[in-house]
Design a protein around this motif. Structure first.
Motif, PDB file in Angstrom:
ATOM      1  N   LEU A 203       7.842  -4.904 -12.407  1.00 34.26           N
ATOM      2  CA  LEU A 203       8.723  -4.621 -11.689  1.00 34.26           C
ATOM      3  C   LEU A 203       9.491  -3.776 -11.953  1.00 34.26           C
ATOM      4  N   MET A 204      10.736  -5.083 -12.714  1.00 34.22           N
ATOM      5  CA  MET A 204      11.262  -4.500 -13.546  1.00 34.22           C
ATOM      6  C   MET A 204      11.621  -3.718 -14.809  1.00 34.22           C
ATOM      7  N   GLY A 205      10.700  -2.627 -15.438  1.00 33.68           N
ATOM      8  CA  GLY A 205      10.281  -2.434 -16.549  1.00 33.68           C
ATOM      9  C   GLY A 205      10.889  -0.963 -16.142  1.00 33.68           C
ATOM     10  N   GLN A 206      11.367   0.085 -17.352  1.00 29.71           N
ATOM     11  CA  GLN A 206      11.900   1.261 -16.994  1.00 29.71           C
ATOM     12  C   GLN A 206      10.459   1.915 -16.822  1.00 29.71           C
ATOM     13  N   ASP A 207       9.279   1.196 -17.126  1.00 29.68           N
ATOM     14  CA  ASP A 207       7.703   1.836 -16.760  1.00 29.68           C
ATOM     15  C   ASP A 207       6.901   1.569 -15.755  1.00 29.68           C
ATOM     16  N   TYR A 208       7.570   0.817 -15.043  1.00 32.18           N
ATOM     17  CA  TYR A 208       6.678   0.330 -14.276  1.00 32.18           C
ATOM     18  C   TYR A 208       5.777   1.121 -13.320  1.00 32.18           C
ATOM     19  N   GLN A 209       5.823   2.457 -12.960  1.00 29.34           N
ATOM     20  CA  GLN A 209       5.023   3.311 -11.925  1.00 29.34           C
ATOM     21  C   GLN A 209       3.400   3.074 -13.229  1.00 29.34           C
ATOM     22  N   GLN A 210       3.878   3.559 -14.504  1.00 30.96           N
ATOM     23  CA  GLN A 210       2.094   3.098 -15.477  1.00 30.96           C
ATOM     24  C   GLN A 210       1.998   1.878 -15.332  1.00 30.96           C
ATOM     25  N   ALA A 211       2.542   1.168 -15.326  1.00 26.92           N
ATOM     26  CA  ALA A 211       2.103  -0.156 -15.014  1.00 26.92           C
ATOM     27  C   ALA A 211       1.347  -0.853 -13.964  1.00 26.92           C
ATOM     28  N   ILE A 212       2.264  -0.170 -12.848  1.00 25.64           N
ATOM     29  CA  ILE A 212       1.338  -0.025 -11.800  1.00 25.64           C
ATOM     30  C   ILE A 212      -0.275   0.595 -11.298  1.00 25.64           C
ATOM     31  N   ARG A 213      -0.311   1.799 -12.346  1.00 24.40           N
ATOM     32  CA  ARG A 213      -1.781   2.525 -12.086  1.00 24.40           C
ATOM     33  C   ARG A 213      -2.343   1.935 -13.168  1.00 24.40           C
ATOM     34  N   LEU A 214      -2.104   1.471 -14.595  1.00 27.66           N
ATOM     35  CA  LEU A 214      -2.729   0.546 -15.246  1.00 27.66           C
ATOM     36  C   LEU A 214      -3.645  -0.918 -14.190  1.00 27.66           C
ATOM     37  N   LEU A 215      -3.210  -0.920 -13.598  1.00 29.74           N
ATOM     38  CA  LEU A 215      -3.350  -2.224 -12.636  1.00 29.74           C
ATOM     39  C   LEU A 215      -4.346  -1.841 -11.564  1.00 29.74           C
ATOM     40  N   ILE A 216      -3.736  -0.332 -11.311  1.00 27.06           N
ATOM     41  CA  ILE A 216      -5.550   0.058 -10.099  1.00 27.06           C
ATOM     42  C   ILE A 216      -6.172   0.406 -11.355  1.00 27.06           C
ATOM     43  N   GLU A 217      -6.149   0.346 -12.272  1.00 23.49           N
ATOM     44  CA  GLU A 217      -7.249   1.505 -13.245  1.00 23.49           C
ATOM     45  C   GLU A 217      -8.438  -0.276 -13.850  1.00 23.49           C
ATOM     46  N   THR A 218      -7.102  -0.572 -13.739  1.00 19.91           N
ATOM     47  CA  THR A 218      -8.460  -2.105 -14.016  1.00 19.91           C
ATOM     48  C   THR A 218      -8.334  -3.180 -13.704  1.00 19.91           C
ATOM     49  N   GLU A 219      -8.669  -2.806 -12.397  1.00 17.96           N
ATOM     50  CA  GLU A 219      -8.848  -3.480 -11.488  1.00 17.96           C
ATOM     51  C   GLU A 219      -8.576  -4.996 -11.267  1.00 17.96           C
ATOM     52  N   ILE A 220      -6.670  -5.033 -12.181  1.00 19.10           N
ATOM     53  CA  ILE A 220      -6.669  -6.381 -12.401  1.00 19.10           C
ATOM     54  C   ILE A 220      -6.057  -6.613 -10.850  1.00 19.10           C
ATOM     55  N   TYR A 221      -5.876  -5.751 -10.051  1.00 19.02           N
ATOM     56  CA  TYR A 221      -4.436  -5.463  -8.826  1.00 19.02           C
ATOM     57  C   TYR A 221      -5.868  -6.607  -7.666  1.00 19.02           C
ATOM     58  N   GLN A 222      -6.659  -7.032  -8.183  1.00 24.32           N
ATOM     59  CA  GLN A 222      -7.764  -7.073  -7.064  1.00 24.32           C
ATOM     60  C   GLN A 222      -7.880  -9.116  -7.035  1.00 24.32           C
ATOM     61  N   PHE A 223      -7.041  -9.405  -7.996  1.00 23.16           N
ATOM     62  CA  PHE A 223      -7.305 -10.793  -8.684  1.00 23.16           C
ATOM     63  C   PHE A 223      -5.535 -10.970  -8.357  1.00 23.16           C
ATOM     64  N   LEU A 224      -5.216 -10.067  -8.110  1.00 28.20           N
ATOM     65  CA  LEU A 224      -3.311 -10.595  -7.145  1.00 28.20           C
ATOM     66  C   LEU A 224      -2.643 -11.152  -6.442  1.00 28.20           C
ATOM     67  N   PRO A 225      -2.398 -11.943  -5.818  1.00 33.17           N
ATOM     68  CA  PRO A 225      -1.633 -12.378  -4.353  1.00 33.17           C
ATOM     69  C   PRO A 225      -2.077 -11.236  -3.124  1.00 33.17           C
ATOM     70  N   GLY A 226      -2.352 -10.892  -2.216  1.00 37.38           N
ATOM     71  CA  GLY A 226      -1.978 -10.015  -1.562  1.00 37.38           C
ATOM     72  C   GLY A 226      -2.301  -8.644  -1.808  1.00 37.38           C
ATOM     73  N   LEU A 227      -2.922  -8.254  -2.880  1.00 34.81           N
ATOM     74  CA  LEU A 227      -3.172  -6.974  -3.283  1.00 34.81           C
ATOM     75  C   LEU A 227      -4.708  -6.467  -2.681  1.00 34.81           C
ATOM     76  N   SER A 228      -5.445  -6.889  -3.002  1.00 36.41           N
ATOM     77  CA  SER A 228      -6.989  -6.830  -3.504  1.00 36.41           C
ATOM     78  C   SER A 228      -7.242  -6.038  -2.427  1.00 36.41           C
ATOM     79  N   ARG A 229      -6.678  -5.739  -1.265  1.00 41.79           N
ATOM     80  CA  ARG A 229      -7.180  -4.221  -0.178  1.00 41.79           C
ATOM     81  C   ARG A 229      -5.998  -3.354  -0.050  1.00 41.79           C
ATOM     82  N   HIS A 230      -5.444  -3.254  -1.010  1.00 39.47           N
ATOM     83  CA  HIS A 230      -4.458  -1.837  -0.712  1.00 39.47           C
ATOM     84  C   HIS A 230      -4.567  -1.092  -2.160  1.00 39.47           C
TER      85      HIS A 230
END
Length: 400
Positions: A203-230
């Motif tokens: 979150l504190m990185g200069q390119d966190y927007q690209q990183a969040i997109r990557l979490l979504i594209e790889t579907e890793i976000y589904q395995f992070l606390p509270g984010l699976s439905r978002h």
């Protein structure tokens, strides 16, 4: 050679003088090649922990079973780790067994990404058996060897990969990307505290927007606390850019704002990330303040309750959301703050004891309620902040 390396050179020289190899390794070498700031250096050596302890008089055993000893030298602490190879990982975090070896190349082979598998000797010469410099030049994150194997060894490496995307503005090579997509579920086996540390760095990185997109594209976000439905909410969040200088609490506030969680669920969400109570309360307060600011301009009572630091933070977040200049409204807000007759309750001319004396009553909840009403009346300039003025107002208004 930059200062942190120069300062640590005597360590390498002492180890070599004793007949062993020693090198700077890992993130510090990577950051040197990227011309980034370097906080500390890691050292790898062919000497075993016991041999290191025989060379230096002041050492601390911090991870001796895995080959790491801290050497205390001229007021600094240096982590020195023996070259090692590792057996199978059954807990997706630590190897079952560690074997100390004498080969630098085999030690570098076990590392996560090629850009982190680079070493440097005391003369500044680079040892790069896995083409880490090429990866740095191409701004690509790729694993050393097979990506699936590296992620099965330590599943947290997947979060590290995405975190480096944020911090370095690098991309992920295709094989590593496919492995992220395939093995994201392994993160459910990793301690939440470790995931949180990586996520906050992301979150504190200069390119966190690209990183969040990557979490979504790889579907890793589904395995992070509270984010699976978002998924949709995360897409919206990654479109918002917070410049450097915003705190980690402010990043959490912005994320929660986009997740649109009911207020009652914010605490449980943050607890799911194993956040300390103090930070949870700070985020809750900031989020509540932002919600109010999104619906109306600053009200004098709300500014007083928020205090200037939180009010400025809230206004900046509001400006980002509204796509306004970051400084929009800040001067007016600070002028409103400076114009307040009092900035906090301790500046009131009376205390709870005065109220008890005046009304000849014992303490109780009525004290807090009365002081709150007096505060509001004072900041609204309905009464002057003086003991007699307050006393007269109380009795004329039949307070408390």
């Amino acid at each position: 050679m930059k200062e942190p390396f120069v300062k640590a050179l005597p360590i390498l020289e002492e180890i070599e003088k004793a007949g062993f190899e020693a090198y700077f390794v890992g993130g510090s070498v990577r950051d040197l090649l990227l011309n980034r700031d370097i906080d500390d250096v890691d050292i790898a050596t062919s000497a075993t922990p016991d041999e290191i302890k025989g060379i230096f008089s002041k050492t601390v055993d911090v991870g001796i079973d895995h080959g790491t000893v801290v050497v205390l030298y001229q007021g600094e602490a240096y982590e020195i780790t023996t070259f090692r190879s590792e057996s199978e990982y059954t807990d997706f975090r630590r190897p079952n067994d560690v074997t100390f070896i004498r080969s630098l190349k085999e030690d570098l082979r076990r590392r996560d990404f090629t850009m982190n598998a680079i070493a440097m000797n005391k003369d500044g010469e680079i040892i790069d058996p896995f083409d880490g410099r090429e990866a740095l030049q191409n701004k690509v994150i790729q694993t050393v060897g097979d990506a699936s194997e590296r992620f099965h060894e330590d599943a947290l490496r997947m979060m590290r990969a995405v975190r480096f995307v944020s911090q370095l503005s690098f991309s992920i090579d295709n094989n590593t990307f496919l492995a992220l997509k395939e093995h994201g579920k392994l993160l459910s086996l990793i301690a939440v505290e470790r995931i949180t540390t990586e996520f906050e760095k992301l979150l504190m990185g200069q390119d966190y927007q690209q990183a969040i997109r990557l979490l979504i594209e790889t579907e890793i976000y589904q395995f992070l606390p509270g984010l699976s439905r978002h998924q949709e909410e995360l897409y919206a969040f990654q479109q918002i850019h917070l410049e450097r200088g915003f705190s980690i609490e402010e990043h959490w506030i912005m994320l929660l704002h986009h997740l649109k969680l009911p207020s009652a669920e914010v605490e449980s969400f943050m607890r799911g990330w194993k956040q300390p109570v103090k930070k949870i309360r700070s985020v809750q307060k900031g989020l509540s303040c932002l919600y109010k600011r999104m619906t109306h301009d600053w009200v004098i009572e709300e500014l007083y309750r928020a205090q200037i630091e939180l009010a400025v933070s809230t206004q900046k977040l509001f400006n980002v959301l509204m796509k306004k200049d970051l400084a929009h409204g800040l001067k007016q807000l600070e002028e409103q703050w400076e114009a307040l007759p009092i900035k906090e309750r301790s500046e009131l001319a009376i205390t709870g004891q005065d109220l008890m004396d005046w009304y000849e009553q014992k303490g109780g909840p009525w004290i807090e309620e009365s002081l709150r009403k007096i505060e509001i009346a004072v900041i609204k300039r309905e009464i002057r902040n003086g003991k007699e003025s307050i006393r007269k107002w109380l009795f004329e208004c039949n307070q408390p």
